[in-house]
Design an enzyme around this catalytic site. Sequence first.
Site, PDB file in Angstrom:
ATOM      1  N   GLU A   1       9.293  -4.324  10.240  1.00 34.84           N
ATOM      2  CA  GLU A   1       9.744  -3.044   9.679  1.00 34.84           C
ATOM      3  C   GLU A   1      10.269  -2.126  10.786  1.00 34.84           C
ATOM      4  O   GLU A   1       9.659  -1.990  11.855  1.00 34.84           O
ATOM      5  CB  GLU A   1       8.567  -2.359   8.961  1.00 34.84           C
ATOM      6  CG  GLU A   1       8.938  -0.984   8.415  1.00 34.84           C
ATOM      7  CD  GLU A   1       7.946  -0.418   7.410  1.00 34.84           C
ATOM      8  OE1 GLU A   1       6.950  -1.088   7.087  1.00 34.84           O
ATOM      9  OE2 GLU A   1       8.202   0.712   6.944  1.00 34.84           O
TER      10      GLU A   1
ATOM     11  N   GLU B   1      -1.334  -5.366   8.609  1.00 29.72           N
ATOM     12  CA  GLU B   1      -0.492  -4.819   9.673  1.00 29.72           C
ATOM     13  C   GLU B   1      -1.115  -5.081  11.041  1.00 29.72           C
ATOM     14  O   GLU B   1      -2.341  -5.061  11.183  1.00 29.72           O
ATOM     15  CB  GLU B   1      -0.321  -3.303   9.480  1.00 29.72           C
ATOM     16  CG  GLU B   1       0.420  -2.944   8.203  1.00 29.72           C
ATOM     17  CD  GLU B   1       0.653  -1.441   8.048  1.00 29.72           C
ATOM     18  OE1 GLU B   1       0.371  -0.672   8.994  1.00 29.72           O
ATOM     19  OE2 GLU B   1       1.108  -1.050   6.969  1.00 29.72           O
TER      20      GLU B   1
ATOM     21  N   ASP C   1       0.834  -1.209   0.000  1.00 27.87           N
ATOM     22  CA  ASP C   1       0.000   0.000   0.000  1.00 27.87           C
ATOM     23  C   ASP C   1       0.867   1.257   0.000  1.00 27.87           C
ATOM     24  O   ASP C   1       0.351   2.377  -0.083  1.00 27.87           O
ATOM     25  CB  ASP C   1      -1.012  -0.003   1.159  1.00 27.87           C
ATOM     26  CG  ASP C   1      -0.355  -0.035   2.523  1.00 27.87           C
ATOM     27  OD1 ASP C   1       0.879  -0.194   2.602  1.00 27.87           O
ATOM     28  OD2 ASP C   1      -1.082   0.095   3.521  1.00 27.87           O
ATOM     29  N   SER C   2       2.195   1.074   0.044  1.00 24.88           N
ATOM     30  CA  SER C   2       3.110   2.195  -0.198  1.00 24.88           C
ATOM     31  C   SER C   2       2.861   2.801  -1.570  1.00 24.88           C
ATOM     32  O   SER C   2       3.321   3.907  -1.858  1.00 24.88           O
ATOM     33  CB  SER C   2       4.570   1.729  -0.081  1.00 24.88           C
ATOM     34  OG  SER C   2       4.783   0.578  -0.887  1.00 24.88           O
TER      35      SER C   2
HETATM   36  O1  KIV Z   1       3.556  -1.092   1.641  1.00 30.31           O
HETATM   37  C1  KIV Z   1       4.689  -1.586   1.514  1.00 30.31           C
HETATM   38  O2  KIV Z   1       5.397  -1.371   0.524  1.00 30.31           O
HETATM   39  C2  KIV Z   1       5.174  -2.420   2.586  1.00 30.31           C
HETATM   40  C3  KIV Z   1       6.628  -2.776   2.573  1.00 30.31           C
HETATM   41  C4  KIV Z   1       7.409  -1.588   2.905  1.00 30.31           C
HETATM   42  C5  KIV Z   1       6.938  -3.922   3.419  1.00 30.31           C
HETATM   43  O3  KIV Z   1       4.453  -2.763   3.464  1.00 30.31           O
END
Ligand code: KIV
Length: 294
Positions: A208, A141, A70-71
């Site tokens: 993380e 998460e 979701d980044s």
């Molecule tokens: O959303 C994301 O890209 C992630 C990674 C940084 C592990 O959760």
Amino acid sequence: MSTFTLDSATSRATPSPQPGKRLTVPAIRARKVAKDEGFATAEPVVMLTAYTMRMAQLLDPHCDMLLVGDSLGQVIYGLPSTIPVTLDMMCAHGAAVVRGSWHALVGVDMPFGSYEGSPETAFNSAARIMKDTGCAAVKLEGGEAMAETIAFLTHRGIPVIGHVGLTPQAVNVLGGYGARGRDSAEADKILADARAVADAGAFCIVVEGVLEGIASDIAKAVAPPVIGIGASAECDGQVLVTEDMLGLFERTPRFVKRYDDLANRVGAAAAAFASEVRDRSFPTADQTYRPKGS
Ligand code: KIV
């Protein structure tokens, strides 16, 4: 709607992806083996983020897992955090990444608000992600608070990737994106979170932004592979946001290693194009359609 068939007559994806056998959830789980006093990795798990078909094609041969993180909220959409990311966004990008890959196991993030309310809500969101994209797993998460939900999903055929430590969807509670576990109470809580997620059935766990000692304790304590991001070399695998490691952003977190400098290279290519358009040196005869034989 399921969108993961490839029209090789019209798609730029031709000639790949090649048909083949994807890595499976049991194959990833089996990367970690039981030892006398805990667990150890047989072969590190390689994971990168991917949000588009073409990037998936390029990364796929080198990765065990592709994560549609979701980044993408920040990286693709320029959003201030992952909070506004929607299920529609995750499904569209997840389907593109599955279309562009054939080897890596594809996992898709469950966006904020799509799973926290109840295990049933989480099941409905995860089922939609899997049906729409063809991915093999979802990531969510949270630690102890999410254990019941993780168990609910895994018992119903949905493989789950856990995510503990710095959990960006909780940025408003955490107050920022700094490394977690700087005092012993917080370090103990992160270890308890990882244990809870592992006991609930997660087949691997992203850890993380934690101090090295915490990552090492978690990796020794839990059976599923621990995939670190900003969590030291003590993990069973590593993940980075692809655009970070390609050098597409001016600023990157300290834990990122830049393997290229694509921002400058893209800028230089765009400048060369602009200059040739302006001085009319592009296109040349080589790029011009002419009647046959002329
Ligand atoms: O959303 C994301 O890209 C992630 C990674 C940084 C592990 O959760």
